[in-house]
Motif scaffolding. Structure first.
Motif, PDB file in Angstrom:
ATOM      1  N   ARG A  46       0.868  -1.174   0.000  1.00 19.81           N
ATOM      2  CA  ARG A  46       0.000   0.000   0.000  1.00 19.81           C
ATOM      3  C   ARG A  46       0.909   1.228   0.000  1.00 19.81           C
ATOM      4  NH1 ARG A  46      -1.911  -3.339   3.887  1.00 19.81           N
ATOM      5  NH2 ARG A  46      -1.242  -2.015   5.601  1.00 19.81           N
ATOM      6  N   ILE A  47       0.936   1.917  -1.122  1.00 15.58           N
ATOM      7  CA  ILE A  47       1.846   3.041  -1.314  1.00 15.58           C
ATOM      8  C   ILE A  47       1.149   4.326  -0.884  1.00 15.58           C
ATOM      9  CG2 ILE A  47       3.238   4.320  -2.972  1.00 15.58           C
ATOM     10  CD1 ILE A  47       3.460   1.788  -4.603  1.00 15.58           C
ATOM     11  N   GLY A  48       1.670   4.954   0.146  1.00 18.76           N
ATOM     12  CA  GLY A  48       1.118   6.204   0.642  1.00 18.76           C
ATOM     13  C   GLY A  48       1.929   7.402   0.169  1.00 18.76           C
ATOM     14  N   ARG A  49       1.604   8.542   0.717  1.00 11.31           N
ATOM     15  CA  ARG A  49       2.291   9.765   0.306  1.00 11.31           C
ATOM     16  C   ARG A  49       3.719   9.816   0.847  1.00 11.31           C
ATOM     17  NH1 ARG A  49      -0.957  15.223   1.082  1.00 11.31           N
ATOM     18  NH2 ARG A  49      -2.224  14.066  -0.426  1.00 11.31           N
ATOM     19  N   PHE A  50       3.940   9.228   2.033  1.00  6.12           N
ATOM     20  CA  PHE A  50       5.248   9.332   2.668  1.00  6.12           C
ATOM     21  C   PHE A  50       5.960   7.993   2.834  1.00  6.12           C
ATOM     22  CE2 PHE A  50       2.508  12.713   4.429  1.00  6.12           C
ATOM     23  CZ  PHE A  50       3.168  13.816   3.888  1.00  6.12           C
ATOM     24  N   ASP A  51       5.236   6.875   2.734  1.00  3.02           N
ATOM     25  CA  ASP A  51       5.883   5.584   2.951  1.00  3.02           C
ATOM     26  C   ASP A  51       5.157   4.486   2.178  1.00  3.02           C
ATOM     27  OD1 ASP A  51       3.537   5.207   4.355  1.00  3.02           O
ATOM     28  OD2 ASP A  51       4.453   5.342   6.329  1.00  3.02           O
ATOM     29  N   ALA A  75      10.607   3.346   3.138  1.00  5.38           N
ATOM     30  CA  ALA A  75      10.641   4.727   2.662  1.00  5.38           C
ATOM     31  C   ALA A  75       9.899   4.840   1.334  1.00  5.38           C
ATOM     32  CB  ALA A  75      12.084   5.194   2.505  1.00  5.38           C
ATOM     33  N   ARG A  76       9.257   5.978   1.105  1.00  7.68           N
ATOM     34  CA  ARG A  76       8.459   6.186  -0.117  1.00  7.68           C
ATOM     35  C   ARG A  76       9.310   6.087  -1.372  1.00  7.68           C
ATOM     36  NH1 ARG A  76       5.924   6.469  -4.075  1.00  7.68           N
ATOM     37  NH2 ARG A  76       4.013   7.636  -4.518  1.00  7.68           N
ATOM     38  N   THR A  77      10.591   6.401  -1.257  1.00  9.13           N
ATOM     39  CA  THR A  77      11.466   6.376  -2.428  1.00  9.13           C
ATOM     40  C   THR A  77      11.915   4.967  -2.799  1.00  9.13           C
ATOM     41  OG1 THR A  77      13.347   6.779  -0.946  1.00  9.13           O
ATOM     42  CG2 THR A  77      12.323   8.700  -1.982  1.00  9.13           C
ATOM     43  N   ARG A  78      11.662   3.991  -1.939  1.00 12.68           N
ATOM     44  CA  ARG A  78      12.129   2.625  -2.193  1.00 12.68           C
ATOM     45  C   ARG A  78      11.072   1.848  -2.988  1.00 12.68           C
ATOM     46  NH1 ARG A  78      15.896  -0.172   0.749  1.00 12.68           N
ATOM     47  NH2 ARG A  78      15.720   1.328   2.467  1.00 12.68           N
ATOM     48  N   ALA A  79      11.523   1.090  -3.967  1.00 15.46           N
ATOM     49  CA  ALA A  79      10.598   0.262  -4.747  1.00 15.46           C
ATOM     50  C   ALA A  79      10.054  -0.857  -3.871  1.00 15.46           C
ATOM     51  CB  ALA A  79      11.314  -0.315  -5.957  1.00 15.46           C
ATOM     52  N   PRO A  80       8.747  -1.056  -3.844  1.00 16.09           N
ATOM     53  CA  PRO A  80       8.179  -2.109  -2.983  1.00 16.09           C
ATOM     54  C   PRO A  80       8.576  -3.485  -3.482  1.00 16.09           C
ATOM     55  CG  PRO A  80       6.492  -1.167  -4.404  1.00 16.09           C
ATOM     56  CD  PRO A  80       7.711  -0.324  -4.595  1.00 16.09           C
ATOM     57  N   LEU A 162      -1.153   4.182  -8.987  1.00 20.95           N
ATOM     58  CA  LEU A 162      -1.991   5.351  -9.197  1.00 20.95           C
ATOM     59  C   LEU A 162      -1.364   6.580  -8.538  1.00 20.95           C
ATOM     60  CD1 LEU A 162      -5.511   3.820  -8.467  1.00 20.95           C
ATOM     61  CD2 LEU A 162      -4.471   4.221 -10.686  1.00 20.95           C
ATOM     62  N   SER A 163      -1.484   7.699  -9.200  1.00 17.49           N
ATOM     63  CA  SER A 163      -0.993   8.943  -8.616  1.00 17.49           C
ATOM     64  C   SER A 163      -1.921   9.387  -7.496  1.00 17.49           C
ATOM     65  CB  SER A 163      -0.912  10.029  -9.692  1.00 17.49           C
ATOM     66  OG  SER A 163      -2.214  10.333 -10.182  1.00 17.49           O
ATOM     67  N   ASP A 164      -1.403  10.257  -6.623  1.00 11.94           N
ATOM     68  CA  ASP A 164      -2.214  10.746  -5.509  1.00 11.94           C
ATOM     69  C   ASP A 164      -3.430  11.516  -6.006  1.00 11.94           C
ATOM     70  OD1 ASP A 164      -0.465   9.630  -3.695  1.00 11.94           O
ATOM     71  OD2 ASP A 164       0.721  11.456  -3.454  1.00 11.94           O
ATOM     72  N   SER A 165      -3.276  12.266  -7.103  1.00 14.90           N
ATOM     73  CA  SER A 165      -4.407  13.044  -7.626  1.00 14.90           C
ATOM     74  C   SER A 165      -5.501  12.127  -8.170  1.00 14.90           C
ATOM     75  CB  SER A 165      -3.931  13.998  -8.725  1.00 14.90           C
ATOM     76  OG  SER A 165      -3.361  13.268  -9.803  1.00 14.90           O
ATOM     77  N   LEU A 166      -5.122  11.028  -8.822  1.00 10.86           N
ATOM     78  CA  LEU A 166      -6.135  10.111  -9.346  1.00 10.86           C
ATOM     79  C   LEU A 166      -6.837   9.367  -8.210  1.00 10.86           C
ATOM     80  CD1 LEU A 166      -7.511   8.946 -11.782  1.00 10.86           C
ATOM     81  CD2 LEU A 166      -5.687   7.250 -11.980  1.00 10.86           C
TER      82      LEU A 166
END
Length: 327
Positions: A46-51, A75-80, A162-166
């Protein structure tokens, strides 16, 4: 009466055993400590805005053998990491935040593992993982970008692309539930399998057996999420009812579905998804036919009257539950 009392006592004992297992945690006493863990990834991230968060199963902690689910934070920058991967994680155990502590505890998760270093040891490649990889490829042939991410969300319940805006637009339109796997997905899988089988001239028994296999494979591919398991159990019972010609025994099927889910996790009784699902089905059984009979005096086609009756009944019954949980 003796059999009923025996069943009540057995259910009480089994529920107590399951609650004890869900509430037990060997890692809760190590909160604040750092260490090296070997974990298996069980669910999509589950990819959030910060993590990035995903539920994993800890196999080892500093050399000690364990089998305990935890919430892994990256961290959000790390590929899951992919589903089905075994990881070597260096991190720190923390207490879950207040706003989700109760929900996590009801699913057997008592600590958060905040990772500083993650190494993929290997991808297991079991049946469930291979089904997941095949379904991910087969559902989006030649599609890229956010269109691909939307399809993956609808089919697999994964919204990581999905982007945060979508995501916000899905929430604002009231359609975010389409990105979560639920009964609708299982119904499409079962109905599609039966339809194809009938087109091929397969017998009814073979078609229903194929539907059961398709439901089981889909649940394995998507992962053991509560909504998926709930939908899979109900879908299997519906297929068995049609296979045995016992569609009229709907109350027994509903009761068996509830017992199966509560036997696995008694905390499901407190889960909003469980309450909303079964309240809606009860409304369809009891309230919808009364609304449909009330519409008989109006110039409304029968199919439209059924849709209105079911929608109104489910809305009336689930509204108090939604208000109670989500205000």
């Amino acid at each position: 009466v003796s059999l009923a009392c025996l069943l009540v006592v057995a259910g009480w004992w089994w529920g107590s055993v399951r609650l004890h297992e869900l509430d037990a945690s060997r890692l809760a006493g190590l909160v604040g400590a750092g260490g090296i863990a070997i974990v298996d990834v069980k669910e999509p991230p589950r990819i959030g805005r910060f993590d990035v968060r995903e539920t994993v199963l800890v196999r080892r902690w500093d050399g000690r053998r364990l089998r305990e689910p935890v919430l892994l934070e990256l961290a959000r920058t790390r590929a899951p990491p992919p589903q089905g991967a075994r990881l070597r994680v260096i991190g720190t155990l923390r207490v879950p935040p207040d706003y989700e502590r109760t929900w996590l505890r009801r699913h057997g998760v008592h600590v958060v593992l905040r990772a500083s270093t993650v190494q993929v040891l290997h991808v297991r490649g079991g049946v469930a993982d291979r089904l997941h990889a095949w379904l991910a490829r087969a559902s989006v042939p030649g599609v890229t970008g956010e269109r691909r991410a939307v399809i993956e969300g609808v089919v697999l319940g994964e919204d990581g692309g999905l982007s945060d805006s979508l995501k916000q637009r899905f929430r604002a339109s009231g359609l975010y539930h389409l990105l979560a796997v639920s009964g609708g997905n299982v119904a499409v899988v079962a109905a599609g399998t039966v339809g194809i089988a009938f087109l091929l001239g397969v017998s009814r028994i073979a078609a229903e057996l194929a539907a059961l296999a398709a439901i089981g494979g889909y649940v394995l591919a998507v992962g053991p999420q509560p909504s998926v398991i709930r939908a899979g159990v109900v879908g299997v019972l519906g297929s068995l009812a049609w296979l045995s010609g016992r569609e009229r025994d709907r109350w027994y099927a509903l009761l068996l579905a509830a017992i199966s889910l509560l036997a696995w996790n008694p905390y499901n009784a407190l889960d909003p998804g469980f309450q909303l699902s079964f309240a809606a089905v009860l409304a369809i059984f009891t309230l919808a036919p009364r609304i449909e009979r009330w519409l008989e005096g109006y110039p409304v086609p029968r199919l439209l009257a059924q849709c209105i009756a079911i929608s109104a009944a489910c809305g009336l019954v689930t509204a108090p539950i939604s208000w109670f949980h989500f205000h």
